[in-house]
Scaffold this motif. Structure first.
Motif, PDB file in Angstrom:
ATOM      1  N   MET A 193     -10.555 -14.118  -3.091  1.00 22.46           N
ATOM      2  CA  MET A 193     -10.927 -15.366  -3.700  1.00 22.46           C
ATOM      3  C   MET A 193      -9.714 -16.302  -3.703  1.00 22.46           C
ATOM      4  O   MET A 193      -8.608 -15.904  -4.058  1.00 22.46           O
ATOM      5  N   LYS A 194      -9.931 -17.532  -3.345  1.00 21.02           N
ATOM      6  CA  LYS A 194      -8.879 -18.548  -3.314  1.00 21.02           C
ATOM      7  C   LYS A 194      -8.799 -19.218  -4.682  1.00 21.02           C
ATOM      8  O   LYS A 194      -9.790 -19.680  -5.223  1.00 21.02           O
ATOM      9  N   HIS A 195      -7.592 -19.249  -5.243  1.00 20.78           N
ATOM     10  CA  HIS A 195      -7.370 -19.875  -6.546  1.00 20.78           C
ATOM     11  C   HIS A 195      -6.662 -21.207  -6.347  1.00 20.78           C
ATOM     12  O   HIS A 195      -5.899 -21.386  -5.401  1.00 20.78           O
ATOM     13  N   SER A 196      -6.892 -22.125  -7.279  1.00 19.03           N
ATOM     14  CA  SER A 196      -6.288 -23.447  -7.174  1.00 19.03           C
ATOM     15  C   SER A 196      -4.775 -23.375  -7.377  1.00 19.03           C
ATOM     16  O   SER A 196      -4.261 -22.462  -8.025  1.00 19.03           O
ATOM     17  N   LYS A 197      -4.087 -24.359  -6.840  1.00 16.42           N
ATOM     18  CA  LYS A 197      -2.637 -24.440  -7.019  1.00 16.42           C
ATOM     19  C   LYS A 197      -2.285 -24.638  -8.488  1.00 16.42           C
ATOM     20  O   LYS A 197      -1.261 -24.143  -8.960  1.00 16.42           O
ATOM     21  N   THR A 198      -3.127 -25.359  -9.205  1.00 10.88           N
ATOM     22  CA  THR A 198      -2.888 -25.572 -10.632  1.00 10.88           C
ATOM     23  C   THR A 198      -2.910 -24.245 -11.381  1.00 10.88           C
ATOM     24  O   THR A 198      -2.027 -23.958 -12.186  1.00 10.88           O
ATOM     25  N   LYS A 199      -3.912 -23.427 -11.089  1.00  9.47           N
ATOM     26  CA  LYS A 199      -4.045 -22.135 -11.758  1.00  9.47           C
ATOM     27  C   LYS A 199      -2.889 -21.211 -11.403  1.00  9.47           C
ATOM     28  O   LYS A 199      -2.285 -20.584 -12.281  1.00  9.47           O
ATOM     29  N   THR A 200      -2.569 -21.103 -10.125  1.00  5.50           N
ATOM     30  CA  THR A 200      -1.503 -20.184  -9.726  1.00  5.50           C
ATOM     31  C   THR A 200      -0.145 -20.663 -10.245  1.00  5.50           C
ATOM     32  O   THR A 200       0.683 -19.841 -10.646  1.00  5.50           O
ATOM     33  N   SER A 201       0.083 -21.956 -10.281  1.00  5.44           N
ATOM     34  CA  SER A 201       1.332 -22.487 -10.819  1.00  5.44           C
ATOM     35  C   SER A 201       1.445 -22.161 -12.307  1.00  5.44           C
ATOM     36  O   SER A 201       2.498 -21.724 -12.786  1.00  5.44           O
ATOM     37  N   PHE A 202       0.375 -22.360 -13.038  1.00  2.70           N
ATOM     38  CA  PHE A 202       0.350 -22.055 -14.475  1.00  2.70           C
ATOM     39  C   PHE A 202       0.597 -20.566 -14.709  1.00  2.70           C
ATOM     40  O   PHE A 202       1.456 -20.187 -15.509  1.00  2.70           O
ATOM     41  N   TYR A 203      -0.119 -19.718 -14.001  1.00  2.05           N
ATOM     42  CA  TYR A 203       0.055 -18.274 -14.146  1.00  2.05           C
ATOM     43  C   TYR A 203       1.463 -17.836 -13.748  1.00  2.05           C
ATOM     44  O   TYR A 203       2.050 -16.971 -14.378  1.00  2.05           O
ATOM     45  N   ARG A 204       2.001 -18.420 -12.689  1.00  5.27           N
ATOM     46  CA  ARG A 204       3.348 -18.062 -12.247  1.00  5.27           C
ATOM     47  C   ARG A 204       4.371 -18.365 -13.345  1.00  5.27           C
ATOM     48  O   ARG A 204       5.257 -17.558 -13.633  1.00  5.27           O
ATOM     49  N   ARG A 205       4.234 -19.499 -13.972  1.00  2.95           N
ATOM     50  CA  ARG A 205       5.146 -19.868 -15.056  1.00  2.95           C
ATOM     51  C   ARG A 205       5.017 -18.908 -16.241  1.00  2.95           C
ATOM     52  O   ARG A 205       6.027 -18.476 -16.804  1.00  2.95           O
ATOM     53  N   LEU A 206       3.788 -18.600 -16.598  1.00  5.60           N
ATOM     54  CA  LEU A 206       3.583 -17.641 -17.688  1.00  5.60           C
ATOM     55  C   LEU A 206       4.188 -16.290 -17.351  1.00  5.60           C
ATOM     56  O   LEU A 206       4.837 -15.657 -18.190  1.00  5.60           O
ATOM     57  N   TYR A 207       3.976 -15.847 -16.128  1.00  2.00           N
ATOM     58  CA  TYR A 207       4.452 -14.528 -15.721  1.00  2.00           C
ATOM     59  C   TYR A 207       5.981 -14.473 -15.690  1.00  2.00           C
ATOM     60  O   TYR A 207       6.578 -13.490 -16.140  1.00  2.00           O
ATOM     61  N   ILE A 208       6.616 -15.513 -15.210  1.00  2.00           N
ATOM     62  CA  ILE A 208       8.079 -15.567 -15.193  1.00  2.00           C
ATOM     63  C   ILE A 208       8.608 -15.510 -16.625  1.00  2.00           C
ATOM     64  O   ILE A 208       9.566 -14.778 -16.917  1.00  2.00           O
ATOM     65  N   ALA A 209       8.003 -16.253 -17.537  1.00  2.00           N
ATOM     66  CA  ALA A 209       8.433 -16.223 -18.936  1.00  2.00           C
ATOM     67  C   ALA A 209       8.242 -14.819 -19.519  1.00  2.00           C
ATOM     68  O   ALA A 209       9.109 -14.323 -20.251  1.00  2.00           O
ATOM     69  N   TYR A 210       7.128 -14.186 -19.186  1.00  2.00           N
ATOM     70  CA  TYR A 210       6.876 -12.812 -19.640  1.00  2.00           C
ATOM     71  C   TYR A 210       7.964 -11.870 -19.129  1.00  2.00           C
ATOM     72  O   TYR A 210       8.501 -11.054 -19.894  1.00  2.00           O
ATOM     73  N   LEU A 211       8.298 -11.972 -17.844  1.00  2.27           N
ATOM     74  CA  LEU A 211       9.323 -11.104 -17.274  1.00  2.27           C
ATOM     75  C   LEU A 211      10.670 -11.314 -17.969  1.00  2.27           C
ATOM     76  O   LEU A 211      11.361 -10.347 -18.302  1.00  2.27           O
ATOM     77  N   ILE A 212      11.038 -12.558 -18.184  1.00  3.33           N
ATOM     78  CA  ILE A 212      12.302 -12.856 -18.851  1.00  3.33           C
ATOM     79  C   ILE A 212      12.318 -12.226 -20.242  1.00  3.33           C
ATOM     80  O   ILE A 212      13.304 -11.612 -20.641  1.00  3.33           O
ATOM     81  N   ASP A 213      11.220 -12.365 -20.955  1.00  2.00           N
ATOM     82  CA  ASP A 213      11.123 -11.817 -22.305  1.00  2.00           C
ATOM     83  C   ASP A 213      11.219 -10.289 -22.306  1.00  2.00           C
ATOM     84  O   ASP A 213      11.601  -9.695 -23.306  1.00  2.00           O
ATOM     85  N   ARG A 214      10.884  -9.671 -21.179  1.00  2.00           N
ATOM     86  CA  ARG A 214      10.908  -8.212 -21.065  1.00  2.00           C
ATOM     87  C   ARG A 214      12.197  -7.691 -20.429  1.00  2.00           C
ATOM     88  O   ARG A 214      12.307  -6.524 -20.107  1.00  2.00           O
ATOM     89  N   GLY A 215      13.158  -8.573 -20.201  1.00  2.00           N
ATOM     90  CA  GLY A 215      14.454  -8.142 -19.692  1.00  2.00           C
ATOM     91  C   GLY A 215      14.641  -8.282 -18.193  1.00  2.00           C
ATOM     92  O   GLY A 215      15.704  -7.979 -17.670  1.00  2.00           O
ATOM     93  N   ILE A 216      13.628  -8.734 -17.496  1.00  4.70           N
ATOM     94  CA  ILE A 216      13.772  -9.051 -16.073  1.00  4.70           C
ATOM     95  C   ILE A 216      14.143 -10.521 -16.052  1.00  4.70           C
ATOM     96  O   ILE A 216      13.296 -11.398 -15.899  1.00  4.70           O
ATOM     97  N   ASN A 217      15.438 -10.795 -16.256  1.00  3.50           N
ATOM     98  CA  ASN A 217      15.844 -12.128 -16.663  1.00  3.50           C
ATOM     99  C   ASN A 217      16.925 -12.776 -15.804  1.00  3.50           C
ATOM    100  O   ASN A 217      17.647 -13.649 -16.268  1.00  3.50           O
ATOM    101  N   THR A 218      17.016 -12.354 -14.561  1.00  2.00           N
ATOM    102  CA  THR A 218      17.884 -13.025 -13.593  1.00  2.00           C
ATOM    103  C   THR A 218      17.031 -13.371 -12.377  1.00  2.00           C
ATOM    104  O   THR A 218      15.988 -12.755 -12.147  1.00  2.00           O
ATOM    105  N   VAL A 219      17.481 -14.332 -11.607  1.00  2.00           N
ATOM    106  CA  VAL A 219      16.718 -14.701 -10.412  1.00  2.00           C
ATOM    107  C   VAL A 219      16.585 -13.511  -9.453  1.00  2.00           C
ATOM    108  O   VAL A 219      15.474 -13.236  -8.979  1.00  2.00           O
ATOM    109  N   PRO A 220      17.649 -12.750  -9.174  1.00  4.87           N
ATOM    110  CA  PRO A 220      17.478 -11.586  -8.290  1.00  4.87           C
ATOM    111  C   PRO A 220      16.483 -10.557  -8.846  1.00  4.87           C
ATOM    112  O   PRO A 220      15.682  -9.987  -8.091  1.00  4.87           O
ATOM    113  N   ALA A 221      16.503 -10.333 -10.155  1.00  2.00           N
ATOM    114  CA  ALA A 221      15.562  -9.373 -10.748  1.00  2.00           C
ATOM    115  C   ALA A 221      14.123  -9.886 -10.654  1.00  2.00           C
ATOM    116  O   ALA A 221      13.194  -9.114 -10.383  1.00  2.00           O
ATOM    117  N   ILE A 222      13.935 -11.174 -10.865  1.00  2.00           N
ATOM    118  CA  ILE A 222      12.594 -11.769 -10.780  1.00  2.00           C
ATOM    119  C   ILE A 222      12.068 -11.691  -9.349  1.00  2.00           C
ATOM    120  O   ILE A 222      10.916 -11.315  -9.132  1.00  2.00           O
TER     121      ILE A 222
END
Length: 95
Positions: A1-30
């Motif tokens: 299924m193809k998702h909109s750029k708006t949805k994937t951008s929003f989810y990507r931002r949420l997921y990056i914040a989640y990773l940072i909060d869980r200790g995956i908090n450098t660009v190489p780790a992400i």
């Protein structure tokens, strides 16, 4: 299924914040955890403020890391409850 750029951008931002909060908090780790290109990770980090998420860099350039100071309007429990959906939508591996 193809998702909109708006949805994937929003989810990507949420997921990056989640990773940072869980200790995956450098660009190489992400990039290692998601497989996303370095530039995409950097652009996503720069855009977190657009969602009201306050993210700061702590430490020196070589040895520092990112930290979420404030989640703003984002409901962290919703994010945790929907983590698999977000990973599936973005085609990221489960952690």
């Amino acid at each position: 299924m193809k998702h909109s750029k708006t949805k994937t951008s929003f989810y990507r931002r949420l997921y990056i914040a989640y990773l940072i909060d869980r200790g995956i908090n450098t660009v190489p780790a992400i990039t290692a955890a998601t497989g996303m290109p370095r530039r995409t990770a950097q652009d996503t980090l720069s855009a977190l403020h657009e969602l009201g998420i306050e993210c700061e860099f702590v430490g020196a350039n070589k040895d520092g890391h990112y930290r979420i100071r404030q989640w703003g309007p984002i409901n962290q429990q919703w994010l945790i409850d929907n983590l698999r959906l977000i990973q599936h939508t973005l085609e990221y591996p489960a952690l």
